[in-house]
Design a protein around this motif. Structure first.
Motif, PDB file in Angstrom:
ATOM      1  N   VAL A   6       2.083  -2.971  -7.504  1.00 50.10           N
ATOM      2  CA  VAL A   6       2.249  -2.127  -8.695  1.00 50.10           C
ATOM      3  C   VAL A   6       1.674  -2.862  -9.899  1.00 50.10           C
ATOM      4  CG1 VAL A   6       3.872  -0.877 -10.165  1.00 50.10           C
ATOM      5  CG2 VAL A   6       4.343  -1.120  -7.718  1.00 50.10           C
ATOM      6  N   ALA A   7       0.778  -2.218 -10.624  1.00 53.21           N
ATOM      7  CA  ALA A   7       0.139  -2.833 -11.793  1.00 53.21           C
ATOM      8  C   ALA A   7       0.389  -1.988 -13.032  1.00 53.21           C
ATOM      9  CB  ALA A   7      -1.366  -2.984 -11.559  1.00 53.21           C
ATOM     10  N   PRO A   8       1.027  -2.563 -14.049  1.00 51.36           N
ATOM     11  CA  PRO A   8       1.284  -1.790 -15.276  1.00 51.36           C
ATOM     12  C   PRO A   8       0.021  -1.646 -16.119  1.00 51.36           C
ATOM     13  CG  PRO A   8       2.065  -4.040 -15.554  1.00 51.36           C
ATOM     14  CD  PRO A   8       1.560  -3.943 -14.143  1.00 51.36           C
ATOM     15  N   ILE A  10     -11.149   4.544 -14.433  1.00 49.16           N
ATOM     16  CA  ILE A  10     -12.284   5.408 -14.103  1.00 49.16           C
ATOM     17  C   ILE A  10     -13.006   4.907 -12.852  1.00 49.16           C
ATOM     18  CG2 ILE A  10     -14.593   6.095 -14.889  1.00 49.16           C
ATOM     19  CD1 ILE A  10     -13.420   6.292 -17.718  1.00 49.16           C
ATOM     20  N   GLU A  11     -13.100   3.610 -12.709  1.00 52.06           N
ATOM     21  CA  GLU A  11     -13.832   3.033 -11.586  1.00 52.06           C
ATOM     22  C   GLU A  11     -13.033   2.967 -10.288  1.00 52.06           C
ATOM     23  OE1 GLU A  11     -15.095  -0.766 -12.952  1.00 52.06           O
ATOM     24  OE2 GLU A  11     -16.754   0.013 -14.179  1.00 52.06           O
ATOM     25  N   GLU A  12     -11.705   2.813 -10.392  1.00 58.00           N
ATOM     26  CA  GLU A  12     -10.917   2.515  -9.196  1.00 58.00           C
ATOM     27  C   GLU A  12     -10.032   3.644  -8.671  1.00 58.00           C
ATOM     28  OE1 GLU A  12      -8.709  -1.064  -9.209  1.00 58.00           O
ATOM     29  OE2 GLU A  12     -10.345  -2.304  -9.980  1.00 58.00           O
ATOM     30  N   VAL A  13      -9.499   4.475  -9.561  1.00 59.87           N
ATOM     31  CA  VAL A  13      -8.443   5.414  -9.149  1.00 59.87           C
ATOM     32  C   VAL A  13      -8.988   6.534  -8.264  1.00 59.87           C
ATOM     33  CG1 VAL A  13      -6.829   7.166  -9.985  1.00 59.87           C
ATOM     34  CG2 VAL A  13      -6.926   4.921 -11.094  1.00 59.87           C
ATOM     35  N   GLN A  14      -8.262   6.793  -7.174  1.00 61.92           N
ATOM     36  CA  GLN A  14      -8.613   7.868  -6.248  1.00 61.92           C
ATOM     37  C   GLN A  14      -7.627   9.038  -6.315  1.00 61.92           C
ATOM     38  OE1 GLN A  14      -8.622   4.510  -3.340  1.00 61.92           O
ATOM     39  NE2 GLN A  14     -10.048   5.815  -2.219  1.00 61.92           N
ATOM     40  N   ARG A  66      -2.887  -0.008  -4.289  1.00 60.80           N
ATOM     41  CA  ARG A  66      -2.513  -0.298  -5.678  1.00 60.80           C
ATOM     42  C   ARG A  66      -1.948   0.948  -6.335  1.00 60.80           C
ATOM     43  NH1 ARG A  66      -1.860  -4.941  -7.618  1.00 60.80           N
ATOM     44  NH2 ARG A  66      -3.959  -5.676  -7.114  1.00 60.80           N
ATOM     45  N   ILE A  67      -0.868   0.766  -7.088  1.00 61.23           N
ATOM     46  CA  ILE A  67      -0.310   1.848  -7.904  1.00 61.23           C
ATOM     47  C   ILE A  67      -0.384   1.419  -9.361  1.00 61.23           C
ATOM     48  CG2 ILE A  67       1.669   3.337  -8.371  1.00 61.23           C
ATOM     49  CD1 ILE A  67       2.767   2.590  -5.600  1.00 61.23           C
ATOM     50  N   ASP A  80      -4.635   1.968   1.866  1.00 50.05           N
ATOM     51  CA  ASP A  80      -5.701   1.363   1.047  1.00 50.05           C
ATOM     52  C   ASP A  80      -6.143   2.238  -0.131  1.00 50.05           C
ATOM     53  OD1 ASP A  80      -5.760  -0.940   2.619  1.00 50.05           O
ATOM     54  OD2 ASP A  80      -7.167  -0.036   4.042  1.00 50.05           O
ATOM     55  N   LYS A  81      -5.343   3.224  -0.494  1.00 51.94           N
ATOM     56  CA  LYS A  81      -5.682   4.071  -1.630  1.00 51.94           C
ATOM     57  C   LYS A  81      -5.232   3.417  -2.944  1.00 51.94           C
ATOM     58  CE  LYS A  81      -7.455   7.999   0.005  1.00 51.94           C
ATOM     59  NZ  LYS A  81      -7.524   7.772   1.438  1.00 51.94           N
TER      60      LYS A  81
END
Length: 495
Positions: free
Chosen positions: A78-80, A101-105, A38-39, A10-11
């Motif tokens: 995978v999202a470009p 900024i809001e989502e990436v871990q 999500r990548i 779930d990362k």
């Protein structure tokens, strides 16, 4: 589910360099082995192809074939993201920047230009400035757990013993100063200044990677970060399939040229250690460093560095690389070969030029004459010119033995559970080089040579014919040389 698998579950991750060799293998591994949510992949439009179209094209890439057979919808994770590491602002739009900024871990920054002859202003933009811009972006990320900067084991090739530490003392100018020069001066001027700025660094790639490490050292601040330095990345050993590769960089180009019967002499120190690592091992190591960086409290002082090269207990020389490749080229011959594969090596520049004249240029001119007579475009001399330039550029890296400290890498391996060691294997100590070359060369024949697995028998027949012709040519040349020598002796004895 293993500890590392639980970590990635779930990362949301941002990966730069995703369209590259290591990037694709890393994405495939994440999708196949973990339940990453999500990548986000930073990618630019290229050759008139939009980013979504480029992502769709990946589904026909052999590297994702096994994954998509078992998980047909895997690529939906995978999202470009429209971006370009050569641009001053990473080419990011306002909405995409806000999203990241809001989502990436987790951040894995692997984008780079690996061309040794890249003009300095371009290498600085992609390899150095982009590292700073990615750091600045990461500092704004509200959920950031780990940032891994992918460097290279040769970023400090100006010293022969490379420890897991920073080496800013070998830079003539600081990264700040060089980036300011690149911003204010014309591109042509900064490129002309390259020799003075680079000092002992042999090319713009290693130099700009060294500058990027100084940026990381000075500007990382308190974010959880590490530097990952893999060696020369070559074809896969096991994952996702044996021998997968999609480029002709580095030693694989030499192997490929030999298999085609085009490359017959090269500059190579057969006694020097080869700092080569399979791409699937490099990918597993990268993912393990992300996990380790996230679970560790940020240590005081500089960020942790991981060198990843062959283990001291399981080294391989360039001579070993050549011999194994030569033996197996005969077992997996190409049907498109132009002559019997063989390779001679020398470390002497003048001897290389002399032998190359007879082994490369003379046959090249002969083939080009035949092509012209047939109304076709000559190509061999142009090809050999490119080959010789690449050999000279690579010469420092196949003529020197570097000693790499891999203490942090070994500690990371020991901290992993046995299940994770099996799932994310990067143990260079246990790698069987003979088996690696057997597996890898078979795959290289398919994925790089575009040969059918069933054509090996036909390839062996072609190899046999070329071998017979090769022996006839050797006999003819030796007989001609002997006859010439005999004639000269007769002339001398007559006086």
């Amino acid at each position: 589910m293993s500890e590392i698998q639980k970590f990635y579950k779930d990362k949301t991750m941002l990966l730069t360099g995703g369209s590259g060799f290591l990037g694709k293998v890393t994405i495939e591994k994440l999708l196949r082995i973990t339940e990453v949510k999500r990548i986000y992949v930073l990618i630019r439009a290229k050759n008139g192809q939009e980013i979504k179209d480029r992502l769709v094209a990946w589904e026909s890439d052999p590297v994702f074939e096994i994954l998509l057979k078992t998980q047909p919808k895997a690529m939906q994770r995978v999202a470009p993201i429209q971006g370009d590491c050569q641009e001053p602002d990473l080419g990011l739009g306002a909405e995409d920047r806000k999203l990241l900024i809001e989502e990436v871990q987790l951040v894995l920054h692997g984008a780079a230009t690996v061309r040794f002859t890249e003009p300095l202003h371009i290498a600085l933009a992609i390899n150095t400035r982009a590292a700073r811009l990615m750091l600045q972006l990461a500092k704004q990320m509200q959920r950031l757990e780990a940032f891994v900067h992918i460097s290279t084991a040769y970023s400090n090739c100006v010293v022969e013993k490379i420890e897991e530490k920073f080496y800013p003392e070998h830079l003539n100018c600081s990264a700040n100063q060089v980036l300011e020069l690149n911003e204010w001066l014309e591109s042509e001027l900064i490129d002309n200044m390259a020799p003075a700025l680079m000092g002992k660094y042999p090319n713009t790639y290693t130099y700009t990677k060294a500058l990027a490490e100084q940026v990381i050292q000075r500007e990382a601040g308190d974010i959880p970060l590490c530097v990952y330095r893999p060696g020369v990345i070559i074809a896969s050993y096991k994952e996702p399939m044996a021998g997968w590769i999609d480029n002709l960089y580095g030693p694989i180009a030499v192997l490929y040229g030999v298999a085609f019967g085009v490359l017959r002499i090269t500059r190579l120190n057969v006694k020097a250690q080869a700092g080569i690592v399979p791409v699937d091992y490099a990918s597993s190591m990268a993912l393990a460093t992300v996990w380790q960086t996230a679970i560790d409290a940020k240590p005081p002082g500089d960020p942790v560095i991981y060198n990843f090269t062959p283990s001291e207990e399981n080294l391989i020389t360039w001579g070993g690389f050549r011999d194994r490749a030569q033996n197996l080229v005969n077992n997996y011959p190409l049907t498109k070969m132009m002559w019997c594969p063989f390779l001679h090596c020398t470390t002497t520049p003048w001897l290389f030029r002399l032998v190359a004249y007879f082994y490369h240029l003379v046959p090249g001119y002969a083939i080009d004459v035949v092509l012209r007579l047939r109304g076709k475009k000559p190509r061999m001399i142009k090809l050999y010119d490119k080959i010789h330039k690449n050999i000279n550029v690579l010469a420092p890296f196949v003529d020197t033995t570097w000693k790499f400290d891999t203490s942090n890498t070994q500690r990371l391996w020991k901290r992993m559970s046995s299940l994770d060691q099996n799932l994310f294997d990067f143990n260079m100590r246990g790698l069987n080089w003979d088996d690696y070359f057997r597996q890898a060369l078979y795959g290289i024949r398919i994925y790089l040579g575009k040969e059918q697995p069933t054509s090996i028998v036909r390839g062996k027949k072609i190899l046999f014919r070329f071998l017979v012709l090769h022996r006839i040519l050797q006999l003819t040349l030796c007989s001609g040389a002997a006859a010439l020598l005999w004639s000269l002796l007769k002339v001398v004895s007559s006086f």
